[in-house]
Motif scaffolding. Structure first.
Motif, short mmCIF file in Angstrom:
data_model
loop_
_atom_site.label_atom_id
_atom_site.label_comp_id
_atom_site.label_asym_id
_atom_site.label_seq_id
_atom_site.Cartn_x
_atom_site.Cartn_y
_atom_site.Cartn_z
N ASP A 273 -10.90 2.68 -0.49
CA ASP A 273 -11.44 1.68 -0.11
C ASP A 273 -12.15 0.55 -0.37
O ASP A 273 -13.15 1.05 -0.20
CB ASP A 273 -11.71 1.93 1.82
N THR B 182 0.75 -1.31 -0.32
CA THR B 182 0.25 0.08 -0.18
C THR B 182 0.94 1.47 -0.04
O THR B 182 0.51 2.57 -0.13
CB THR B 182 -1.42 0.19 0.86
N ASP C 261 -16.29 5.61 -0.38
CA ASP C 261 -16.63 7.09 -0.52
C ASP C 261 -18.10 7.30 -0.85
O ASP C 261 -17.97 7.22 -2.52
CB ASP C 261 -15.90 7.76 0.41
N ASN D 133 -8.77 -5.57 11.18
CA ASN D 133 -9.39 -5.08 12.00
C ASN D 133 -10.58 -4.52 10.94
O ASN D 133 -11.28 -3.40 11.45
CB ASN D 133 -9.00 -3.12 12.45
N ARG D 134 -10.03 -4.87 9.22
CA ARG D 134 -11.14 -4.39 8.62
C ARG D 134 -10.76 -3.56 7.77
O ARG D 134 -11.43 -2.52 6.87
CB ARG D 134 -12.88 -4.74 8.56
N HIS D 135 -10.07 -2.98 8.30
CA HIS D 135 -9.30 -1.44 6.68
C HIS D 135 -8.40 -1.93 6.11
O HIS D 135 -8.06 -3.24 5.42
CB HIS D 135 -8.17 -0.84 8.06
N SER D 136 -9.31 -1.36 5.02
CA SER D 136 -8.88 -2.11 3.56
C SER D 136 -8.18 -1.11 2.93
O SER D 136 -8.85 -0.05 3.19
CB SER D 136 -10.08 -2.83 3.14
N ASP D 137 -7.47 -1.76 1.70
CA ASP D 137 -7.44 -0.33 0.83
C ASP D 137 -6.74 -1.32 -0.83
O ASP D 137 -6.81 -2.16 -0.41
CB ASP D 137 -5.88 -0.04 0.93
N VAL E 186 -5.79 -5.49 3.23
CA VAL E 186 -7.51 -5.69 4.50
C VAL E 186 -6.36 -6.17 5.78
O VAL E 186 -5.50 -7.16 5.55
CB VAL E 186 -8.25 -6.46 3.81
N ASN E 187 -6.09 -5.55 6.57
CA ASN E 187 -6.37 -6.05 8.20
C ASN E 187 -7.30 -6.81 8.37
O ASN E 187 -7.89 -6.81 8.75
CB ASN E 187 -5.39 -5.14 9.07
#
Length: 168
Positions: free
Chosen positions: A107, A67, A112, A89-93, A86-87
């Motif tokens: 994301d 990333t 967004d 914690n469900r943060h994704s890029d 994705v990590n």
């Protein structure tokens, strides 16, 4: 698509068009295991490079280097790359670079509503990756990475294993 080699909870997959695993890793100055190293002795920072149709996929379990601009800029010189991250914690890029320039970033789990990026908009709409529509999620993001780069997953065994995808 065969992505069984990725951890479903936390991963980063970087698709690199037209480069072999050795060429991709060399661009990043990464140490490649020579067979004497014990892969099992390393807990973090392990990268697996897969030779696949159209190029290479760099896979990290619970990693995020794909990333980073510092990785994607040199990796995309003269070609195109797309990464899906994705990590736990469900943060994704999702990131797409072409010839050292960022083309698209969003994301894939939480697009967004104010997304005004036009790159690959038709594909993103079709895959459910725009304007608050996250129905496509990570599977759709992987499909988009394949469409953009032409790099298609297929192998389940890495060609090259290396350590140190990115170091400060």
């Amino acid at each position: 698509m065969a992505y069984g080699w990725l951890d479903d909870d936390a991963f980063c997959a970087t698709h690199v068009r037209g480069l072999t695993p050795q060429e991709a890793l060399a661009r990043l100055g990464i140490e490649v295991f020579d067979g004497d190293d014990e892969e099992g002795e390393i807990d973090e920072g392990l990268i697996r490079a897969y030779q696949v149709e159209g190029g290479t996929i760099l896979g990290e379990e619970n990693g995020f280097a794909g990333t980073l601009d510092e990785v994607l800029i040199p990796l995309s010189a003269g070609t195109v790359v797309a990464s899906v991250f994705v990590n736990t914690n469900r943060h994704s890029d999702f990131n797409h670079f072409a010839d050292g320039r960022k083309v698209l970033s969003f994301d894939p789990l939480f697009p967004d509503d104010r997304d005004d990026q036009t790159a690959f908009l038709t594909d993103r709409v079709e895959l459910g990756l725009v304007h608050g529509n996250s129905e496509g999620g990570l599977v759709a993001a992987r499909k988009l990475a394949e469409r953009i780069t032409g790099v298609r997953s297929g192998l389940s065994t890495p060609v090259v294993v290396a350590h140190g995808f990115y170091e400060d």
